[in-house]
Design a protein around this motif. Structure first.
Motif, short mmCIF file in Angstrom:
data_model
loop_
_atom_site.label_atom_id
_atom_site.label_comp_id
_atom_site.label_asym_id
_atom_site.label_seq_id
_atom_site.Cartn_x
_atom_site.Cartn_y
_atom_site.Cartn_z
N PRO A 58 112.43 -29.07 -7.36
CA PRO A 58 111.15 -29.74 -7.64
C PRO A 58 110.96 -29.97 -9.14
CG PRO A 58 110.80 -27.40 -7.21
CD PRO A 58 112.24 -27.68 -6.92
N VAL A 59 109.98 -30.79 -9.46
CA VAL A 59 109.55 -31.11 -10.83
C VAL A 59 110.59 -31.96 -11.55
CG1 VAL A 59 108.56 -30.26 -13.00
CG2 VAL A 59 108.24 -28.95 -10.89
N VAL A 60 111.71 -31.34 -11.91
CA VAL A 60 112.84 -32.06 -12.50
C VAL A 60 114.10 -31.64 -11.75
CG1 VAL A 60 114.29 -32.32 -14.56
CG2 VAL A 60 111.80 -32.28 -14.79
N ASP A 61 114.83 -32.60 -11.19
CA ASP A 61 116.01 -32.23 -10.40
C ASP A 61 117.20 -31.92 -11.31
OD1 ASP A 61 117.22 -34.63 -11.19
OD2 ASP A 61 116.72 -35.67 -9.34
N GLY A 62 118.28 -31.48 -10.70
CA GLY A 62 119.43 -31.04 -11.46
C GLY A 62 120.09 -32.13 -12.27
N ILE A 63 120.11 -33.35 -11.75
CA ILE A 63 120.74 -34.45 -12.48
C ILE A 63 119.96 -34.79 -13.74
CG2 ILE A 63 121.33 -36.91 -12.38
CD1 ILE A 63 121.96 -36.52 -9.42
N GLU A 64 118.64 -34.87 -13.61
CA GLU A 64 117.82 -35.19 -14.78
C GLU A 64 117.86 -34.05 -15.79
OE1 GLU A 64 115.53 -37.17 -17.49
OE2 GLU A 64 116.60 -37.92 -15.73
N ALA A 65 117.85 -32.81 -15.30
CA ALA A 65 117.95 -31.67 -16.22
C ALA A 65 119.27 -31.71 -16.98
CB ALA A 65 117.82 -30.37 -15.45
N THR A 66 120.34 -32.04 -16.28
CA THR A 66 121.66 -32.16 -16.92
C THR A 66 121.65 -33.26 -17.96
OG1 THR A 66 122.79 -31.37 -14.93
CG2 THR A 66 124.10 -32.63 -16.50
N ARG A 67 121.06 -34.39 -17.62
CA ARG A 67 121.01 -35.54 -18.54
C ARG A 67 120.27 -35.15 -19.83
NH1 ARG A 67 119.06 -38.80 -15.18
NH2 ARG A 67 121.06 -39.70 -14.52
N ARG A 68 119.17 -34.43 -19.69
CA ARG A 68 118.39 -34.05 -20.86
C ARG A 68 119.12 -33.03 -21.71
NH1 ARG A 68 112.09 -33.62 -18.67
NH2 ARG A 68 112.13 -35.54 -17.42
N ILE A 69 119.82 -32.11 -21.08
CA ILE A 69 120.60 -31.13 -21.84
C ILE A 69 121.72 -31.82 -22.60
CG2 ILE A 69 122.26 -29.23 -21.59
CD1 ILE A 69 120.47 -28.12 -19.36
N ALA A 70 122.42 -32.74 -21.91
CA ALA A 70 123.54 -33.44 -22.55
C ALA A 70 123.08 -34.31 -23.71
CB ALA A 70 124.27 -34.29 -21.52
N ALA A 71 121.84 -34.79 -23.65
CA ALA A 71 121.33 -35.70 -24.68
C ALA A 71 120.76 -34.96 -25.88
CB ALA A 71 120.25 -36.60 -24.09
N ASP A 72 120.61 -33.65 -25.79
CA ASP A 72 119.99 -32.86 -26.86
C ASP A 72 121.07 -32.23 -27.74
OD1 ASP A 72 118.60 -31.11 -28.49
OD2 ASP A 72 117.24 -30.44 -26.89
N PRO A 73 121.21 -32.67 -28.99
CA PRO A 73 122.24 -32.11 -29.86
C PRO A 73 122.12 -30.59 -30.04
CG PRO A 73 121.31 -34.10 -30.83
CD PRO A 73 120.44 -33.75 -29.65
N ALA A 74 120.91 -30.08 -29.93
CA ALA A 74 120.71 -28.65 -30.09
C ALA A 74 121.31 -27.85 -28.93
CB ALA A 74 119.22 -28.33 -30.21
N LEU A 75 121.58 -28.55 -27.82
CA LEU A 75 122.13 -27.89 -26.63
C LEU A 75 123.59 -28.26 -26.39
CD1 LEU A 75 119.06 -28.30 -24.21
CD2 LEU A 75 119.65 -26.35 -25.66
N ALA A 76 124.26 -28.69 -27.45
CA ALA A 76 125.64 -29.15 -27.30
C ALA A 76 126.57 -28.05 -26.79
CB ALA A 76 126.16 -29.68 -28.64
N GLY A 77 126.21 -26.79 -27.03
CA GLY A 77 127.05 -25.69 -26.60
C GLY A 77 126.76 -25.20 -25.19
#
Length: 220
Positions: A58-77
């Motif tokens: 719910p709220v944000v699914d796994g694909i969208e969560a993955t997309r946001r993590i991949a797009a955030d330079p601070a979360l590159a690791g």
């Protein structure tokens, strides 16, 4: 110590995975979330090495969560591994396109699950040759229609060759054999291609290869 974030809306699933991980001396579960939005917040707070994320939440699914993590330079690791009940369902390819390092089916045996977490933490894609072939076969009748401006034109001929072999599911040793080079040189070609294509891992190289037309799916 491998730091792991668990994101799944089923408490029983989370507790089962946590029980396995807590038994390992080199793995620490740093946080748990029951939806993608909370998972994103915890990823930013804890900067885990591996985020195990359910694909349907719910709220944000796994694909969208993955997309946001991949797009955030601070979360590159942060290496995202998608959790699914259904194996090669229609969501998996989209998850890889979004930036996931790979995926696991929830009925995986404990030994393979723990191995997968360690593989992901090293930055390697969870796409064994057999899994890559299954992905290719699954989508061979459903090719995506996309633009060709993926950055492949920036690759050298040898880098293109290496990417094409990655997309066929070959390991670095096998690629080295095909290209008559050392495994270290094969890895160098692949790493340079990843940098030029802005790919997080080998999983995205597979996606790029097929979407760009560098490799054309063949029916068996």
């Amino acid at each position: 110590m491998i730091r792991v974030l668990l994101v799944d809306d089923q408490p029983l699933i989370r507790s089962g995975f946590r029980a396995l991980l807590d038994l390992e001396d080199d793995i620490e579960v740093v946080a748990e979330a029951d939806d993608g939005m909370q998972g994103l917040a915890l990823a930013k707070e804890h900067l885990p090495d591996v985020a195990l994320i359910d694909i349907q939440m719910p709220v944000v699914d796994g694909i969208e969560a993955t997309r946001r993590i991949a797009a955030d330079p601070a979360l590159a690791g942060v290496h995202v591994v998608i959790l699914t009940n259904y194996g090669l369902d229609e969501y998996v390819f989209n998850a890889l396109r979004a930036g996931a390092a790979g995926f696991l089916v929830k009925d995986i045996v404990p030994e393979d699950f723990l191995h997968a977490v360690r593989v992901a933490a090293r930055g390697d894609a969870l796409l064994a040759p057999s899994i890559t072939r299954k992905l290719i076969n699954r989508y061979v009748t459903q090719p995506l229609t996309t633009g060709t401006d993926t950055g492949l034109k920036e690759l050298t001929d040898r880098e293109r060759e290496a990417v094409a072999l990655v997309a066929q599911g070959l390991s670095n040793d096998q690629i080295a054999g095909r290209m008559v080079i050392t495994p270290l040189t094969a890895k160098t070609h692949i790493n340079r291609a990843m940098a030029k294509l802005h790919a997080r891992d080998r999983a995205q190289l597979v996606v790029f290869a097929y979407e760009s037309g560098l490799v054309v799916p063949r029916s068996s």
